[in-house]
Design a protein around this motif. Structure first.
Motif, PDB file in Angstrom:
ATOM      1  N   ALA A  63      -1.989  -1.005  43.411  1.00  0.00           N
ATOM      2  CA  ALA A  63      -2.641   0.046  44.192  1.00  0.00           C
ATOM      3  C   ALA A  63      -2.153   1.440  43.790  1.00  0.00           C
ATOM      4  CB  ALA A  63      -2.386  -0.197  45.682  1.00  0.00           C
ATOM      5  N   VAL A  64      -0.830   1.598  43.667  1.00  0.00           N
ATOM      6  CA  VAL A  64      -0.318   2.931  43.318  1.00  0.00           C
ATOM      7  C   VAL A  64      -0.699   3.299  41.883  1.00  0.00           C
ATOM      8  CG1 VAL A  64       1.572   2.790  44.973  1.00  0.00           C
ATOM      9  CG2 VAL A  64       1.954   2.019  42.621  1.00  0.00           C
ATOM     10  N   ALA A  65      -0.798   2.289  40.997  1.00  0.00           N
ATOM     11  CA  ALA A  65      -1.254   2.571  39.634  1.00  0.00           C
ATOM     12  C   ALA A  65      -2.693   3.053  39.637  1.00  0.00           C
ATOM     13  CB  ALA A  65      -1.107   1.322  38.774  1.00  0.00           C
ATOM     14  N   TRP A  66      -3.511   2.430  40.446  1.00  0.00           N
ATOM     15  CA  TRP A  66      -4.921   2.813  40.546  1.00  0.00           C
ATOM     16  C   TRP A  66      -5.040   4.238  41.085  1.00  0.00           C
ATOM     17  CZ3 TRP A  66      -8.873  -1.471  41.970  1.00  0.00           C
ATOM     18  CH2 TRP A  66     -10.162  -1.017  41.755  1.00  0.00           C
ATOM     19  N   ILE A  67      -4.264   4.538  42.116  1.00  0.00           N
ATOM     20  CA  ILE A  67      -4.298   5.894  42.678  1.00  0.00           C
ATOM     21  C   ILE A  67      -3.827   6.915  41.641  1.00  0.00           C
ATOM     22  CG2 ILE A  67      -3.264   7.399  44.428  1.00  0.00           C
ATOM     23  CD1 ILE A  67      -3.094   4.895  46.242  1.00  0.00           C
ATOM     24  N   GLY A  68      -2.732   6.611  40.945  1.00  0.00           N
ATOM     25  CA  GLY A  68      -2.234   7.525  39.927  1.00  0.00           C
ATOM     26  C   GLY A  68      -3.230   7.730  38.800  1.00  0.00           C
ATOM     27  N   GLN A  69      -3.898   6.637  38.395  1.00  0.00           N
ATOM     28  CA  GLN A  69      -4.889   6.730  37.322  1.00  0.00           C
ATOM     29  C   GLN A  69      -6.029   7.658  37.703  1.00  0.00           C
ATOM     30  OE1 GLN A  69      -4.833   5.346  34.286  1.00  0.00           O
ATOM     31  NE2 GLN A  69      -6.868   6.071  33.698  1.00  0.00           N
ATOM     32  N   SER A  70      -6.389   7.668  38.973  1.00  0.00           N
ATOM     33  CA  SER A  70      -7.494   8.529  39.413  1.00  0.00           C
ATOM     34  C   SER A  70      -7.132  10.010  39.370  1.00  0.00           C
ATOM     35  CB  SER A  70      -7.905   8.150  40.840  1.00  0.00           C
ATOM     36  OG  SER A  70      -6.860   8.438  41.766  1.00  0.00           O
ATOM     37  N   ILE A  71      -5.830  10.299  39.376  1.00  0.00           N
ATOM     38  CA  ILE A  71      -5.377  11.694  39.317  1.00  0.00           C
ATOM     39  C   ILE A  71      -5.123  12.123  37.877  1.00  0.00           C
ATOM     40  CG2 ILE A  71      -3.596  13.307  40.079  1.00  0.00           C
ATOM     41  CD1 ILE A  71      -3.104  11.423  42.466  1.00  0.00           C
ATOM     42  N   HIS A  72      -4.331  11.314  37.150  1.00  0.00           N
ATOM     43  CA  HIS A  72      -3.984  11.614  35.769  1.00  0.00           C
ATOM     44  C   HIS A  72      -3.507  10.307  35.134  1.00  0.00           C
ATOM     45  CE1 HIS A  72      -1.898  13.210  32.236  1.00  0.00           C
ATOM     46  NE2 HIS A  72      -2.505  14.386  32.455  1.00  0.00           N
ATOM     47  N   THR A  73      -3.875  10.083  33.879  1.00  0.00           N
ATOM     48  CA  THR A  73      -3.530   8.807  33.236  1.00  0.00           C
ATOM     49  C   THR A  73      -2.027   8.564  33.201  1.00  0.00           C
ATOM     50  OG1 THR A  73      -3.666   9.948  31.097  1.00  0.00           O
ATOM     51  CG2 THR A  73      -5.601   8.686  31.797  1.00  0.00           C
ATOM     52  N   ALA A  74      -1.248   9.611  33.064  1.00  0.00           N
ATOM     53  CA  ALA A  74       0.205   9.442  33.010  1.00  0.00           C
ATOM     54  C   ALA A  74       0.792   9.067  34.364  1.00  0.00           C
ATOM     55  CB  ALA A  74       0.871  10.716  32.496  1.00  0.00           C
ATOM     56  N   LEU A  75       0.099   9.448  35.446  1.00  0.00           N
ATOM     57  CA  LEU A  75       0.644   9.196  36.778  1.00  0.00           C
ATOM     58  C   LEU A  75       0.553   7.730  37.178  1.00  0.00           C
ATOM     59  CD1 LEU A  75      -0.541  12.307  38.819  1.00  0.00           C
ATOM     60  CD2 LEU A  75       1.726  11.819  37.880  1.00  0.00           C
ATOM     61  N   ALA A  76      -0.309   6.956  36.530  1.00  0.00           N
ATOM     62  CA  ALA A  76      -0.381   5.528  36.849  1.00  0.00           C
ATOM     63  C   ALA A  76       0.970   4.866  36.592  1.00  0.00           C
ATOM     64  CB  ALA A  76      -1.479   4.858  36.022  1.00  0.00           C
ATOM     65  N   GLY A  77       1.512   5.065  35.397  1.00  0.00           N
ATOM     66  CA  GLY A  77       2.810   4.496  35.068  1.00  0.00           C
ATOM     67  C   GLY A  77       3.934   5.137  35.861  1.00  0.00           C
ATOM     68  N   ALA A  78       3.840   6.449  36.086  1.00  0.00           N
ATOM     69  CA  ALA A  78       4.890   7.147  36.824  1.00  0.00           C
ATOM     70  C   ALA A  78       4.971   6.655  38.266  1.00  0.00           C
ATOM     71  CB  ALA A  78       4.631   8.652  36.794  1.00  0.00           C
ATOM     72  N   PHE A  79       3.814   6.451  38.894  1.00  0.00           N
ATOM     73  CA  PHE A  79       3.806   5.952  40.267  1.00  0.00           C
ATOM     74  C   PHE A  79       4.368   4.531  40.328  1.00  0.00           C
ATOM     75  CE2 PHE A  79       0.282   8.746  42.338  1.00  0.00           C
ATOM     76  CZ  PHE A  79       1.056   9.866  42.077  1.00  0.00           C
ATOM     77  N   VAL A  80       4.033   3.707  39.330  1.00  0.00           N
ATOM     78  CA  VAL A  80       4.544   2.332  39.303  1.00  0.00           C
ATOM     79  C   VAL A  80       6.063   2.328  39.141  1.00  0.00           C
ATOM     80  CG1 VAL A  80       4.604   0.197  37.941  1.00  0.00           C
ATOM     81  CG2 VAL A  80       2.412   1.254  38.511  1.00  0.00           C
ATOM     82  N   ALA A  81       6.569   3.122  38.193  1.00  0.00           N
ATOM     83  CA  ALA A  81       8.006   3.162  37.943  1.00  0.00           C
ATOM     84  C   ALA A  81       8.762   3.670  39.170  1.00  0.00           C
ATOM     85  CB  ALA A  81       8.306   4.049  36.739  1.00  0.00           C
ATOM     86  N   THR A  82       8.251   4.720  39.781  1.00  0.00           N
ATOM     87  CA  THR A  82       8.910   5.281  40.961  1.00  0.00           C
ATOM     88  C   THR A  82       8.890   4.298  42.130  1.00  0.00           C
ATOM     89  OG1 THR A  82       8.248   7.503  40.276  1.00  0.00           O
ATOM     90  CG2 THR A  82       8.918   7.217  42.569  1.00  0.00           C
ATOM     91  N   SER A  83       7.741   3.663  42.339  1.00  0.00           N
ATOM     92  CA  SER A  83       7.619   2.697  43.434  1.00  0.00           C
ATOM     93  C   SER A  83       8.515   1.487  43.199  1.00  0.00           C
ATOM     94  CB  SER A  83       6.163   2.248  43.586  1.00  0.00           C
ATOM     95  OG  SER A  83       5.317   3.344  43.869  1.00  0.00           O
TER      96      SER A  83
END
Length: 357
Positions: A63-83
């Motif tokens: 879910a957080v990867a999907w949300i991050g992807q909708s904002i910026h492609t780099a944020l998908a991985g960043a949100f996953v790593a942080t979570s």
């Protein structure tokens, strides 16, 4: 269900005396009729709650990867790593849950790498132009893998999850292979050079795994769990390139000579597995030996039953090996020089308790 590291932690916390812990190990070994050092135990699941939490964590991370992807492609991985790091603070550091910890380590390291990949997908064309050369691509992959290895090191220092060492080692191996490929130029069309590099890296990972194993011959501490995951990483890195280089993966059929060579290599892997008391090599090479045996039975005319005969022979052999693992291992180790045998995991549980690390 308790692991060796849990038992040693109880000793360190003075809940159990070293003598009581050793007596418990001896009792379990006698009940199972197998020395604890030969069981190759590692902690994976302590209860169904591990599975429940792991499923929930995967759903959340998707879910957080999907949300991050909708904002910026780099944020998908960043949100996953942080979570993943945040979840590990509770489920790994406080609850000591095995399977969720493994899932979160892999999610963290994958998220770190995916963050850099996502950034390149969005901005790589502006930085490097429309056509990125293979050399530049290899350097970028190596750099991203190196950053990932550094991130896993911080994760290891914080949470000490055994699989983290294997994840970081895999990233370092990818860095080394990528940089060598960048330095040597375009790889050969048949993939020989990459396979040779992966094989060399695999042997290096195997040596590292043996170093961890050597530090805990009785397999009573976390070091043994680290070695287990390193062996699991090294096995396919060794097995696949060897069989690729002899042509097993290049076509639907191989000659009887190549098939016999595959069987001979598998026997050699079996002897190594017995000596080091690790089964990863046997499992990783299983698909190749099944394929080779099928070809042999087909060559000798057993076309209709070749698959069934192969499964029967290999399955029976592996079950017999498992049943008589201790006896076979004692025979193999007994043939080795004493100075080498003393570096291998103990064939009997006769080592005094060691402090966990």
């Amino acid at each position: 269900m308790y692991s060796e590291s849990d038992l040693q932690a109880a000793v360190d916390a003075r809940i159990l005396t070293p003598e009581a812990a050793q007596a418990f190990r001896a009792h379990i070994a006698s009940v199972r009729e197998a020395p604890g050092a030969d069981e190759e135990s590692f902690r994976l699941i302590t209860g169904f709650n591990d599975i429940f939490v792991s499923i929930a964590a995967v759903i959340l991370l998707v879910a957080v990867a999907w949300i991050g992807q909708s904002i910026h492609t780099a944020l998908a991985g960043a949100f996953v790593a942080t979570s993943a790091w945040g979840l590990a603070e509770y489920f790994t550091r406080r609850r000591r849950m095995a399977l969720p910890s493994i899932v979160l380590v892999l999610a963290f390291s994958g998220g770190v790498f995916a963050t850099m990949v996502g950034f390149l997908v969005r901005h790589g064309e502006n930085i490097f132009g429309n056509d990125i050369s293979e050399t530049t691509g290899a350097i970028l992959v190596g750099a991203m893998a190196l950053v990932t290895a550094g991130a896993t090191w911080f994760h290891w220092k914080r949470f000490m999850v055994p699989i983290t060492v294997a994840a970081g080692t895999a990233a370092l191996a990818a860095t080394a292979v990528a940089l060598v490929l960048a330095a040597t130029g375009v790889p050969s069309p048949d993939g020989t050079l990459p396979m040779v590099l992966v094989l060399i890296a695999g042997l290096g990972v195997f040596a590292l795994a043996m170093w961890w194993d050597k530090s805990d011959r009785a397999r009573q501490t976390r070091r043994s769990d680290v070695a287990f995951w390193l062996h699991l990483l090294a096995a396919p890195m060794i097995v696949h390139p060897i069989f690729h280089l002899i042509g097993v993966t290049r076509g639907d059929n191989i000659g009887s000579g190549a098939a016999l060579l595959v069987v001979a290599i598998y026997v050699a892997f079996g002897l190594i597995a017995l000596a080091i008391d690790r089964r990863a090599l046997l499992v990783s090479a299983l698909a190749y030996v099944l394929f080779a045996m099928t070809q042999l039975f087909r060559t000798f005319g057993a076309v209709e039953l070749n698959v069934a005969l192969t499964a029967f022979v290999i399955g029976s052999a592996l079950l017999l090996l498992s049943a008589f693992w201790q006896n076979a291992r004692a025979a193999v180790v007994g043939l080795l020089p004493a100075n080498l045998a003393d570096q291998l995991p103990a064939t009997v549980r006769a080592v005094s308790p060691q402090p966990a690390s």
